[in-house]
Structure formats: structure tokens, C-alpha cells
Write an enzyme that holds these catalytic residues in place. Sequence first.
Site, short mmCIF file in Angstrom:
data_model
loop_
_atom_site.label_atom_id
_atom_site.label_comp_id
_atom_site.label_asym_id
_atom_site.label_seq_id
_atom_site.Cartn_x
_atom_site.Cartn_y
_atom_site.Cartn_z
N GLU A 154 0.81 -1.22 0.00
CA GLU A 154 0.00 0.00 0.00
C GLU A 154 0.84 1.28 0.00
O GLU A 154 0.50 2.26 -0.67
CB GLU A 154 -0.94 -0.01 1.21
CG GLU A 154 -2.14 -0.92 1.08
CD GLU A 154 -1.84 -2.40 1.27
OE1 GLU A 154 -2.76 -3.22 1.08
OE2 GLU A 154 -0.68 -2.74 1.61
N HIS B 45 -11.18 -6.29 9.04
CA HIS B 45 -11.86 -6.01 7.78
C HIS B 45 -13.14 -5.19 7.99
O HIS B 45 -13.93 -5.06 7.08
CB HIS B 45 -12.23 -7.31 7.05
CG HIS B 45 -11.05 -8.11 6.59
ND1 HIS B 45 -10.31 -8.89 7.43
CD2 HIS B 45 -10.49 -8.25 5.36
CE1 HIS B 45 -9.35 -9.48 6.76
NE2 HIS B 45 -9.42 -9.11 5.50
#
Length: 667
Positions: A406, A473
Site C-alpha cells: 500500500e 476487515h
Amino acid sequence: METLTQRHIDYDRSKFSDSELVDIYKRILKPRLIEEKMLILLRQGKISKWFSGWGQEAISVGTTLAMEKDEVILPMHRNLGVFTTRDIPLERLFAQFQGKMTGFTKGRDRSFHFGTMDYNIVGMISHLGPQLGIADGIALSSLLKNEKKATLVFSGDGGASEGDFHEALNVAAVWQLPTIFTIENNEWGLSTPSNEQFRFKQFIDKGIGYGMDAYQIDGNNILEVITSVQQIAESIRERPRPFLLECLTFRMRGHEEASGTKYYPEGIQDEWNKKDPVVNYELFLKEEGLLTDEMIAKFSKEIKAEIQNGLDVAGAEPKIVPDTEIEIKDLFKEHNQVVVAPESQNKSEKRLVDAVSDGLRQSMERYPELVLMGQDIGDYGGVFKVTEGFVEQFGKDRVRNTPLCESAIIGAGLGLSIAGMKAMVEMQFSDFVTVGFNQIVNNLAKLHWRWGQNADVVVRMPTGAGVAAGPFHSQSTEAWFFHTPGLKIVYPAFPGDAKGLLAAAIEDPNPVLFFEHKFLYRSLKEEIYDDYYTTEIGKAAVLKEGNDVTIVTYGLGVHWALETLENDTSISADLIDLRTLAPLDMETVIESVKKTGKVIVLHEDVEIGGIGAEIVTQINEACFEYLDAPVRRVASLNTPIPFDADLEKNFLANARFETVLKELLAY
């Protein structure tokens, strides 16, 4: 400079004319003489800090001379020679060192923490490694435009221990980017020697692991630096691929002057002084009959006069007078959004996930310079299928699968922006943004305020709970960024807003974090316009109007509130969907609170430090005399998000919202 009578570096002059050799001397002498002066000014208190490149000038000057002037270089804090070789006026450079308005950061940052695309230089931040990902993005832009340009970025041996180093080199290798990763191996990271930084013998050994060419040179031999970088750059312009260049050198002074060099082993500086890149090159030119003591004196006098003139100009500039309005205004590149209406009134029923996909696809059609990057977004279409079919329409150059990295990819997005393109980076889940956090809060958010370079990057963030996905998540991450000036944060609750706000976010030349609730992706539908359109960023929506209470919320909270009001029609409420969290539309909120006298703020995120706390504070400050009850706040439990569905239900704020709302109404 200490006197050396014997040369300890061998030079190959075969590719250089006499005049070029002499010009190179003047180029390498200049940063040395500037540094001599800076060390004096530091002791006099006229500059606050100094990071020395003494003994490493051949790398900075040599690489810059080897690169074409329109190719981007990303230096670190020991690369004064990059700035001088690119002929930045010394008065501006010294104004930067002294925190004056004509410096490149208007006094907001120091030393070499700046860039200037007028000279194709992109400056560093103190975290070192993020530069490498940005270089990837700049090189990617060159590749996509077929410009046949190389990009050169610096890292020290210490900085190469960071995860950003691995991520950026891996991405460059996978994408075959024309990037020269130049490692200044000066054997020390502040006070930590190399044998405590890494276990491998030499950095070029890493080239095998990344699948890229690697080459080691004497970083103190300026002719070798120039020749090597010229050859590498020429090669990768024609056949794009990354290159790892290790330059062996030594840091003669401390990490910065205050830290000193007491930790160095006895005699090591004396040994490396024999390989002083300025003095050895000077001795070589004398042997070649190209340089005399008279010429040296002449060049030194001219450069010192230029230095003094620059200091006089910078020193005569007045201290900056703070202007709060300018400080705030410079957070963002000016963008006066003009809302785009759809060309026709044709509508289709779409889920939120379809609306996001629609807005993204039409933005790709509208902006050919827009590049999408993210894990599995290519042929697979992303884990939520937002980009399904995009590769077929736009090609793999613009819809790019990324490795799991990322930080490097957000950095590459910024590099694309610096090169004049647009970037959308998808976090597979907003939770995963933690490993790209630095790029967002220290690069995207601060860049325009620091040196006037905007970050035209949208980071899409599938977020939120309600799908029993557990603590990694399902988090609400928006408040992490809400605290950071320089970011815009958008969080739609309906398909129509999702499409219009995403298109507006991509249009905006500033960094936008775009949150998309996973639970809402496929759980609601709405008739939305088929054509491209935008929705105003920074404007809340009043979904229901009433007189008894104001409900302020966003995201999934909007639907919790709607359900509560539908279940109890006796409640007369203004329901405000914020839609944009930064900037906040407090004007709409305050107007409503003054009418109703009661207000409740609802959000899915945990309570402590949540965005609701800021909203409550601003309401109290602006509406205290209008309030008929304490401002109430309802949020999720101050725990991580559990996986079990019943535990998750207990965690979420909607389990308590109706109770608190009725308590408020009865107050």
C-alpha cells in the site's frame, strides 16, 4: 579542505573534453564551499540545522550532471550538489535554509525538505523511504507517455532498511519502470554502523532478489559516477527497467552537526579523508595540466562571491509575518467546484457498488490521464467487482494490478500526480491503509502546504461493519485521517451520492479519501442518472425535516436513523447526512440545531476520539443558547470489532441509538 598531496582515486577521462573536466570541478567545488559557509552560519545561529554531505559531493553532482535536465531527481538531505547542479538560485536556497518567504516552503519546512518542478526536483520528508514510491509513480508516468525518460531517486544505507525500500523496488521491477535507485552507502545510519543495519555484504546483492540489474561504483570518483549514470540512463530510456546503483562513500561529519562523530572508530575519518572527492579530483586536474592554483583561487573567489551575494539577498529579506488566512488557504490547491449536471434525465436502478463503478468508469472516460491502481483490480475486477470489465475497456496500463504494498502504491499515485496525471488507489479494505498511512498523512496531506505541489490522488476505502468480517476487515477508519489537515474525506450513504461524489473527488486536484460502506454495496438500490455528473463536496444533505430534534450522521448511520424514524412516525426530526466529513458542513448542522433545540450525533465508529466529538464541540460553541438539552452522542463500543454476528450487533451504535434518542426527546 585538508591538504592532500597524493591522489588516492584513479580517473578515466576518456569520455570527457578538457572544458567538461574543468566545468565538473567548478560544479563539485560549489557545494563544498557552500557547506563551509553553512557550518560557520550554524555556529553563529543564522541557520538552525545542517545535514552534511561533506565527502559525498561526487554522487550528488555526478548523478545530476549525468541526468537530462527535464528528468526528475528525488534527493535526500545530503544532496546539496543536486540543487546546486540544477542551478537553483542561491538566494532562494539560502532563504529556504533561513525560513524566509522566498524559500520554497514559505518558512514551513527546513533545509532540503522541499521540491520544485521548475528544476525537476522532488524533495524528501524525514521518513526517507516514501521518496522511492513517488519515484515509481514519476517513472510510470514517463513510461505511459512514452517519454523515454529516466527517474533517479536516492536512498541512504540506513533508509534502505525501511519497508518502503522493498515495496518500491519490487513494484519497479514488476512494472519494469525506468527508475535508478541510487544508494549512498556511507556505512552509517546516524550512529548505527552497517553491520547493525543489515547482514548482507553489499546492496547490489539485492538486485538478484528483485530481478533487476545492479551495479556498484566508487561514489567518491565523480567521473565514474557520471559515466555510470549516463550509461544506465541511456539504456533504460530505450529499454525501460529499474536499476539499483550502489555508490560507496563515507559520511565525514555527523548525521547532523549536533550529533557529532564520537561514535566513529579511531582513524576512520583520516582514512576516508584520503578519498576526499573534491581534493582528489583537484589533484587529478592539476596532473592533467587543466588546473592551476591560480585557477582554483579564481573559481573559489567567484563561487564565494556568489554565495555571499545569495546570503546578502536572503538575509535582507524580512522575517515572515504570519497570516492565518494564507496558512489555511495553502492547505489545498485552489479548486472552485462547478457541479456538473447530467446531460439527460435518463435514470437506472443501481446498487451502491454499481454506482461507484459507474462513476469510476465515466471518470476514466472523461480523464484519459487517470490511472487506477490496486490489488486484484485488473482482470479479476477487484474483490468487490467495482472494476469488473475495466481492463477490457481501458487496458492494463491504466487499470493496474499491484503487489501487496500500500505505501509504494499510494506513493506511486503521488508520483503520477506530480507528473501531471491523476491517480485512484484502491485499498482492498480500508483497514489495510495502515501500512500506507505515512504516505497519506505526511505526503498527500502536506505537500501543497509545504511547497505548492498538489496531490491529485483519490484513495478509495471499502469500510465498515455489519458483514461479520472481524477486527481487521470491519473498522471505521475515517477518524484516523479527520485529524490531519490537508485531506478531504467523503463518505456517501446512497448510490446517487456515491456516483456524483466520486466523480467530484476525481475531478478535484487535491487528495480525497473516499469511503464506501461494504454493507451498503449490495443492500440498497436507487434510481440514479445514467450520465456523468458530480455532487458538491462539502455540502450535507437534509433527508428529513422536523421540529423536535436534529439527527447528524453519515454512512451506515444514515440508514439506522431512517429505520428508527420510519418505525416511529411520531418523531419530528431533521435528519442530516453529512456526506463529506472534511470539510464539514457545520453551517447546515448549526442552522438545524438553532431550529430544533435538541441534537443527537450518531456514527458507526467507536466513541472516543470519533468525529462526533468534534461535531458536538462545534455545536456547543455555536448553539449553546439555543439548546434545550445536552447534546447527545451515540457511537459503537470502545473495543475492536468482534467477528461473531451477535457480538458485532452488540458492538454497533444502532443497538443503543433509539434509546438515547427517546431519552433526549423526553428531556
